[in-house]
Design a protein around this motif. Structure first.
Motif, PDB file in Angstrom:
ATOM      1  N   PRO A  10       0.838  -1.206   0.000  1.00 22.39           N
ATOM      2  CA  PRO A  10       0.000   0.000   0.000  1.00 22.39           C
ATOM      3  C   PRO A  10       0.869   1.250   0.000  1.00 22.39           C
ATOM      4  O   PRO A  10       2.026   1.229   0.427  1.00 22.39           O
ATOM      5  N   ALA A  11       0.310   2.337  -0.465  1.00 17.87           N
ATOM      6  CA  ALA A  11       1.008   3.617  -0.418  1.00 17.87           C
ATOM      7  C   ALA A  11       1.137   4.053   1.043  1.00 17.87           C
ATOM      8  O   ALA A  11       0.278   3.749   1.871  1.00 17.87           O
ATOM      9  N   LYS A  12       2.215   4.754   1.339  1.00 17.39           N
ATOM     10  CA  LYS A  12       2.379   5.294   2.688  1.00 17.39           C
ATOM     11  C   LYS A  12       1.300   6.325   2.957  1.00 17.39           C
ATOM     12  O   LYS A  12       0.809   6.980   2.043  1.00 17.39           O
ATOM     13  N   ARG A  13       0.933   6.448   4.201  1.00 12.83           N
ATOM     14  CA  ARG A  13      -0.097   7.414   4.568  1.00 12.83           C
ATOM     15  C   ARG A  13       0.393   8.842   4.348  1.00 12.83           C
ATOM     16  O   ARG A  13      -0.339   9.694   3.876  1.00 12.83           O
ATOM     17  N   TYR A  14       1.650   9.106   4.692  1.00 10.80           N
ATOM     18  CA  TYR A  14       2.256  10.424   4.498  1.00 10.80           C
ATOM     19  C   TYR A  14       3.574  10.248   3.760  1.00 10.80           C
ATOM     20  O   TYR A  14       4.313   9.305   4.015  1.00 10.80           O
ATOM     21  N   GLY A  15       3.871  11.170   2.863  1.00 14.59           N
ATOM     22  CA  GLY A  15       5.125  11.101   2.129  1.00 14.59           C
ATOM     23  C   GLY A  15       4.958  10.383   0.803  1.00 14.59           C
ATOM     24  O   GLY A  15       3.856  10.270   0.264  1.00 14.59           O
ATOM     25  N   TRP A  16       6.089   9.889   0.275  1.00 15.38           N
ATOM     26  CA  TRP A  16       6.088   9.220  -1.020  1.00 15.38           C
ATOM     27  C   TRP A  16       6.634   7.823  -0.835  1.00 15.38           C
ATOM     28  O   TRP A  16       7.620   7.619  -0.136  1.00 15.38           O
ATOM     29  N   GLY A  17       6.023   6.846  -1.457  1.00 14.10           N
ATOM     30  CA  GLY A  17       6.533   5.481  -1.381  1.00 14.10           C
ATOM     31  C   GLY A  17       5.488   4.508  -0.900  1.00 14.10           C
ATOM     32  O   GLY A  17       4.282   4.778  -0.937  1.00 14.10           O
ATOM     33  N   TRP A  18       5.987   3.361  -0.442  1.00 16.09           N
ATOM     34  CA  TRP A  18       5.102   2.272  -0.048  1.00 16.09           C
ATOM     35  C   TRP A  18       5.361   1.888   1.392  1.00 16.09           C
ATOM     36  O   TRP A  18       6.468   1.996   1.904  1.00 16.09           O
ATOM     37  N   GLY A  19       4.314   1.387   2.029  1.00 19.76           N
ATOM     38  CA  GLY A  19       4.421   0.914   3.402  1.00 19.76           C
ATOM     39  C   GLY A  19       4.667  -0.579   3.441  1.00 19.76           C
ATOM     40  O   GLY A  19       4.943  -1.206   2.422  1.00 19.76           O
ATOM     41  N   TRP A  69       6.790  -0.954  -7.494  1.00 22.38           N
ATOM     42  CA  TRP A  69       6.150  -0.097  -8.494  1.00 22.38           C
ATOM     43  C   TRP A  69       5.078  -0.870  -9.270  1.00 22.38           C
ATOM     44  O   TRP A  69       3.995  -0.344  -9.532  1.00 22.38           O
ATOM     45  N   LEU A  70       5.395  -2.117  -9.619  1.00 21.96           N
ATOM     46  CA  LEU A  70       4.457  -2.920 -10.405  1.00 21.96           C
ATOM     47  C   LEU A  70       3.303  -3.479  -9.581  1.00 21.96           C
ATOM     48  O   LEU A  70       2.172  -3.573 -10.069  1.00 21.96           O
ATOM     49  N   LYS A  71       3.580  -3.883  -8.341  1.00 17.09           N
ATOM     50  CA  LYS A  71       2.575  -4.576  -7.540  1.00 17.09           C
ATOM     51  C   LYS A  71       2.028  -3.740  -6.376  1.00 17.09           C
ATOM     52  O   LYS A  71       1.229  -4.235  -5.588  1.00 17.09           O
ATOM     53  N   GLY A  72       2.452  -2.488  -6.283  1.00 21.56           N
ATOM     54  CA  GLY A  72       1.984  -1.633  -5.196  1.00 21.56           C
ATOM     55  C   GLY A  72       1.013  -0.580  -5.693  1.00 21.56           C
ATOM     56  O   GLY A  72       0.799  -0.401  -6.886  1.00 21.56           O
ATOM     57  N   GLY A  76       2.789   8.488  -4.932  1.00 26.81           N
ATOM     58  CA  GLY A  76       2.549   9.917  -5.063  1.00 26.81           C
ATOM     59  C   GLY A  76       2.714  10.569  -3.707  1.00 26.81           C
ATOM     60  O   GLY A  76       2.617   9.907  -2.681  1.00 26.81           O
ATOM     61  N   TRP A  77       2.977  11.859  -3.706  1.00 33.92           N
ATOM     62  CA  TRP A  77       3.168  12.544  -2.436  1.00 33.92           C
ATOM     63  C   TRP A  77       1.831  12.680  -1.712  1.00 33.92           C
ATOM     64  O   TRP A  77       0.828  13.075  -2.290  1.00 33.92           O
ATOM     65  N   ARG A  78       1.841  12.308  -0.443  1.00 34.04           N
ATOM     66  CA  ARG A  78       0.656  12.440   0.394  1.00 34.04           C
ATOM     67  C   ARG A  78       1.036  13.252   1.614  1.00 34.04           C
ATOM     68  O   ARG A  78       1.936  12.876   2.352  1.00 34.04           O
ATOM     69  N   SER A  79       0.340  14.335   1.820  1.00 30.32           N
ATOM     70  CA  SER A  79       0.634  15.185   2.976  1.00 30.32           C
ATOM     71  C   SER A  79      -0.437  14.980   4.035  1.00 30.32           C
ATOM     72  O   SER A  79      -1.521  14.481   3.749  1.00 30.32           O
TER      73      SER A  79
END
Length: 82
Positions: A10-19, A69-72, A76-79
């Protein structure tokens, strides 16, 4: 975090990347990554030296980011205000 099970990461709640992974496929990817880094440390460091190990580790990190990148979830940036 998304409850959508089609994403391994999943995408991180805040910031850029994956959790952390949300299913067994994602955890398997992380476990294989960790095992390959450990194996490289055991095999490459004594025989080939640190430069080869660093190059090997960078390659593994690039592959891990590619899988994320393929499976997540799309990154995008999340503030905090979103």
């Amino acid at each position: 975090m998304s409850a959508d099970s089609k994403y391994w990461f999943p995408a991180k709640r805040y910031g850029w990347g994956w959790g952390p992974p949300t299913n067994w496929q994602g955890w398997t990817v992380i476990a294989v990554f960790a095992a390959l880094v450990l194996a490289g440390a055991i095999v490459l460091l004594p025989s080939r030296g640190p430069v080869t190990f660093i190059a090997y580790s960078v390659l593994l990190c690039v592959v891990l980011v590619g899988v994320c990148w393929l499976k997540g979830e799309p990154p995008g940036w999340r503030s905090p205000s979103e």
